[in-house]
Write an enzyme that holds these catalytic residues in place. Structure first.
Site, PDB file in Angstrom:
ATOM      1  N   ASP A 230      68.973  40.574  -9.428  1.00 37.60           N
ATOM      2  CA  ASP A 230      70.015  40.096  -8.527  1.00 37.60           C
ATOM      3  C   ASP A 230      71.261  39.862  -9.388  1.00 37.60           C
ATOM      4  OD1 ASP A 230      71.513  39.210  -6.386  1.00 37.60           O
ATOM      5  OD2 ASP A 230      69.943  37.945  -5.574  1.00 37.60           O
TER       6      ASP A 230
HETATM    7  C1  NOJ Z   1      73.401  38.175  -4.500  1.00 37.54           C
HETATM    8  C2  NOJ Z   1      72.407  38.190  -3.373  1.00 37.54           C
HETATM    9  O1  NOJ Z   1      71.375  37.261  -3.629  1.00 37.54           O
HETATM   10  C3  NOJ Z   1      71.796  39.536  -3.115  1.00 37.54           C
HETATM   11  O2  NOJ Z   1      71.019  39.462  -1.947  1.00 37.54           O
HETATM   12  C4  NOJ Z   1      72.856  40.586  -3.028  1.00 37.54           C
HETATM   13  O3  NOJ Z   1      72.279  41.825  -2.703  1.00 37.54           O
HETATM   14  C5  NOJ Z   1      73.600  40.633  -4.345  1.00 37.54           C
HETATM   15  N1  NOJ Z   1      74.235  39.352  -4.573  1.00 37.54           N
HETATM   16  C6  NOJ Z   1      74.637  41.744  -4.416  1.00 37.54           C
HETATM   17  O4  NOJ Z   1      75.734  41.420  -3.658  1.00 37.54           O
END
Ligand code: NOJ
Length: 755
Positions: free
Chosen positions: A285
């Site tokens: 993430d």
């Molecule tokens: C953080 C989020 O937790 C995740 O779900 C998302 O896909 C990513 N950022 C990318 O934006």
């Protein structure tokens, strides 16, 4: 799960046992592709390999990205916003870098790209996986036309705590429903797989347990033991990866039992690769590799890169730790070049599977043809229609009869809030294309009904004075009926937007009360990203439709429901608590030693000075009992349904049998409608305590007014397997009960045995 009607009606719920057989599986090594990967890998410098593992956000204008792309220092770019930019970035990578390796352009396309569908929690309320698949397909067609070939969806996190803002992004509390919906989304995104330019790689996230954040606070730690992980949290991922071929997986931010997912090699290697045979790509993430330092799990950035790569993470999203440290780590012998090569293989395999080497570019004109096309708008409208849950309908105030209403007062901050009704994670949907309930009312009934509009509150947290509320009451009294649209703005749910108080914000409760004081029939729509605690608000309305955030076509869909063009068919995908203090509350809790019986003495009846005893005591709250406001799977219709003649084909089954449950479902009212029939099971005695009920199958069944139909569910006994005391997954022989009903709290148990 297979289901059939004696009337041979084809149905949508036949999912799990059949897996995703209609969908291509990516998890099959193709020798030709593997040869190409090895050939390319053999030509790459260490720096070029590391570049492939590096994912950057497109913060810069394309010209500023040129240098990194030409040097091969990046493997994937998030958030390139137009087809022109996407093509430009690809050109730098393909035509101007030494090896010409294309990048993968990625984005959070969570519930639609331009055409916004209801939030995933709303989609789950449809209990209609075919429709959810269509939604994901529409999203893929629109997003790929902009050059996006990888979405960070589906979110498969089980959420039993509506304080957690991200409950909006998943399918709620149930492992089976989440599994079915996650599979549908995966199929929809990936379409026909390799060679299909509208195939967008799915990303099963967040791996794993993220939805169990302590206290409902985003990013918080979780403490899920392995058995619970395997029985509840892992199954949606296993289905998406193993049977539907989800091409990528994203690690979650949380640490579980002290181990952050991004450095959890048991999870990423043993479970994902060895047990499930995943040959796709794992991404972190956003900065979750770097955050290993904040977790106190890594000493510094180099350590963070070492831990993540060693655990089995292939691509680093935005921490730059791989880019900055892997070369040194290899030089110092702290990670091997083979570890890096394995990661690069997984990344290149994804690029080959997406056909990016053959066709990295998009036709810049395509977007204008596919965005908001009629087919997508129609699917979004149907999805919004099926996702609304009718929770109350006193005096059968709904549906409104257009011939009897001359004047309708519309009030509330969400009646005409196009941006808010799209909900969380809608980077690309446009308010200008969104149809609100007010706009749809004017459009459809404006020539026959005087639509009077007074929002009173500009947004959900706004407050009103007593004089403003009194004026609203007076205005409502002049109308024949009142429509109140309240709830949450989009920003109150979603990532990092968690709440400790789930009552309606601002003066919305007072607004509902003011409408009620008019004495006129009141119907309320709630648009929200989570189940709110609305027990008190039910007193201030005759009817209540819970619409979640319904997306681009929410207005027309809701107006169709209000006026009875269709009957509501949505069911709650999550338990609605009475009060926040009941959370976590979910229907599929374990059998306890002292289950609540409904005869408990509550606070108001507890005498002062009463002596303490534990005799006869049960698991409940003095001030909030144990009943939720609405159970899982609940939702009314404009008609009524009856279940009877429920019968099993046998009393006792072998482990490889299929249970056939037949029943008669009757529409006993005067309107055509759809019922979501649900099948629940309880395993009475196990090597571990089992849930009081578990959803095992469901089906949407259309019935004409007065029609009856025999329906049959087929449930393979294998679906009763669980991870028991010895950490093996199997069906444990013994006594079971089964229910067929319209929600998780209805019906009578039918006994059967497994030998
Ligand atoms: C953080 C989020 O937790 C995740 O779900 C998302 O896909 C990513 N950022 C990318 O934006």
């Amino acid at each position: 799960m297979k289901l059939k009607f004696s009337l041979l009606t084809a149905l949508s719920a036949a999912l799990l046992a059949a897996g995703c057989s209609t969908s291509p599986r990516s998890s099959q090594y193709d020798p030709e592709t593997e040869k190409k990967i090895e050939n390319l890998l053999g030509q790459m410098t260490l720096e070029e390999k590391i570049g492939q593992t590096n994912q950057l956000s497109c913060y810069f204008v394309p010209e500023e990205m040129a240098q990194v792309l030409r040097s091969g220092a990046v493997g994937s770019v998030l958030n390139a916003l137009t087809p022109e930019v996407a093509n430009q970035l690809q050109r730098y990578a393909v035509e101007e870098s030494r090896l010409g390796i294309p990048i993968i352009i990625s984005r959070d396309v969570i519930h639609g790209y331009k055409t916004v569908f209801p939030i995933p929690l709303g989609q789950a309320a449809t209990f209609d996986p075919e429709l959810v698949e269509q939604g994901a397909r529409a999203a893929a067609v629109e997003a790929t036309a902009a050059g996006i070939r990888w979405t960070f969806s589906p979110m498969l996190d089980i959420a039993r705590d509506p304080r957690w803002g991200r409950i909006a992004e998943g399918s709620g509390e149930d492992p089976y429903l989440t599994t079915v919906m996650g599979a549908a989304m995966t199929r929809g995104y990936q379409g026909n797989g390799i060679g299909d330019p509208t195939c967008m790689a799915a990303c099963a996230k967040h791996f794993v347990g993220y939805g169990a954040a302590e206290g409902g606070r985003d990013y918080n730690s979780t403490n899920i033991p392995e058995r619970l992980l395997r029985n509840v949290y892992l199954p949606p991922f296993e289905e998406s990866v193993r049977n539907c071929g989800a091409m990528t997986v994203m690690t979650s931010f949380n640490d579980n039992d002290g181990v952050p997912s991004t450095a959890n090699s048991w999870l990423l290697k043993q479970v994902l690769r060895d047990e499930w045979g995943f040959d796709g790509m794992v991404v972190t993430d956003w900065n979750s590799a770097g955050e290993l330092i904040a977790h106190g799990f890594a000493a510094d950035e180099a350590d963070a890169a070492r831990l993540s790569l060693t655990a089995g993470v292939d691509m680093d999203m935005m921490s730059h730790t791989y880019f900055n440290h892997i070369a040194d780590l290899i030089r110092d012998g702290k990670v091997s070049e083979k570890q890096l090569d394995d990661a690069v293989r997984n990344i290149l395999r994804l690029k080959f599977r997406l056909g990016l080497f053959d066709n990295p570019y998009v036709d810049p004109e395509l977007s204008t043809r596919v965005n908001y096309c009629e087919e997508h708008l129609a699917a979004a409208r149907r999805c919004a229609l099926e996702s609304a849950v009718l929770l109350q309908n006193e005096n059968r105030v709904l549906p409104f009869d257009p011939s009897k209403i001359k004047r309708l007062l519309v009030t509330g901050p969400l009646a005409d809030a196009p941006y808010e009704q799209m909900g969380t994670w809608t980077f690309d949907g446009e308010a200008s294309h969104t149809v609100t309930p007010l706009a749809a009312l004017r459009e459809t009934y404006g020539d026959r009904i005087q639509i009077d509009y007074e929002p009173v509150l500009a947004y959900s947290r706004d407050t009103a004075t007593p004089a403003e509320l009194a004026a609203l009451t007076a205005r409502a009294a002049r109308a024949d009926a009142v429509l109140v649209v309240v709830g949450e703005e989009a920003i109150l749910s979603g990532e990092a937007h968690c709440l400790g108080d789930l009552n309606l914000q601002g003066s919305q409760r007072e607004l509902m009360a003011a409408a009620r004081r008019s004495g006129k029939p009141v119907a309320t729509i709630i648009m929200a990203g989570r189940p709110l605690t609305i027990a008190e608000d039910l007193k201030n309305t005759d009817a209540l439709l819970y619409a979640f955030h319904p997306g681009t076509m929410g207005g027309p869909a809701l107006v169709d429901l209000l006026f009875g063009v269709a009957s509501p068919s949505g069911k709650t995908p999550v338990t609605f608590p009475m009060v926040v203090g009941q959370i976590p509350i979910h229907y599929n809790h374990n059998m306890t030693g002292r289950p609540a019986a409904g005869t408990e003495t509550l606070l108001k009846d507890t005498p002062v000075g009463a002596g303490q005893t534990s005799l006869g005591c049960t698991s409940f709250l003095l001030d909030a009992g144990f009943h939720p406001l609405y159970p899982f799977g609940y939702g009314l219709s404009y008609t009524t349904f009856e279940y009877d003649e429920i019968a099993l084909d046998k009393q006792e089954y072998a482990a490889d049998d299929t249970i056939r449950v037949s029943f008669r479902l009757s529409n006993t009212g005067d309107r055509d409608a759809t019922e979501v029939a649900q099948l629940y099971v309880r395993d009475l005695v196990g090597s571990i305590s089992r849930p009081v009920k578990e959803l095992k199958a469901f089906a949407r069944i259309d019935l004409k007014a007065g029609e009856s139909r025999r329906v049959e569910f087929e449930l393979p006994v294998g679906q009763l397997a669980f991870w028991g005391l010895d950490m093996q997954k199997r069906v444990e022989p013994g006594a079971f009960q089964l229910w067929v009903a319209g929600d998780s709290n209805s019906g009578e148990p039918i006994p059967f045995n497994v030998k």
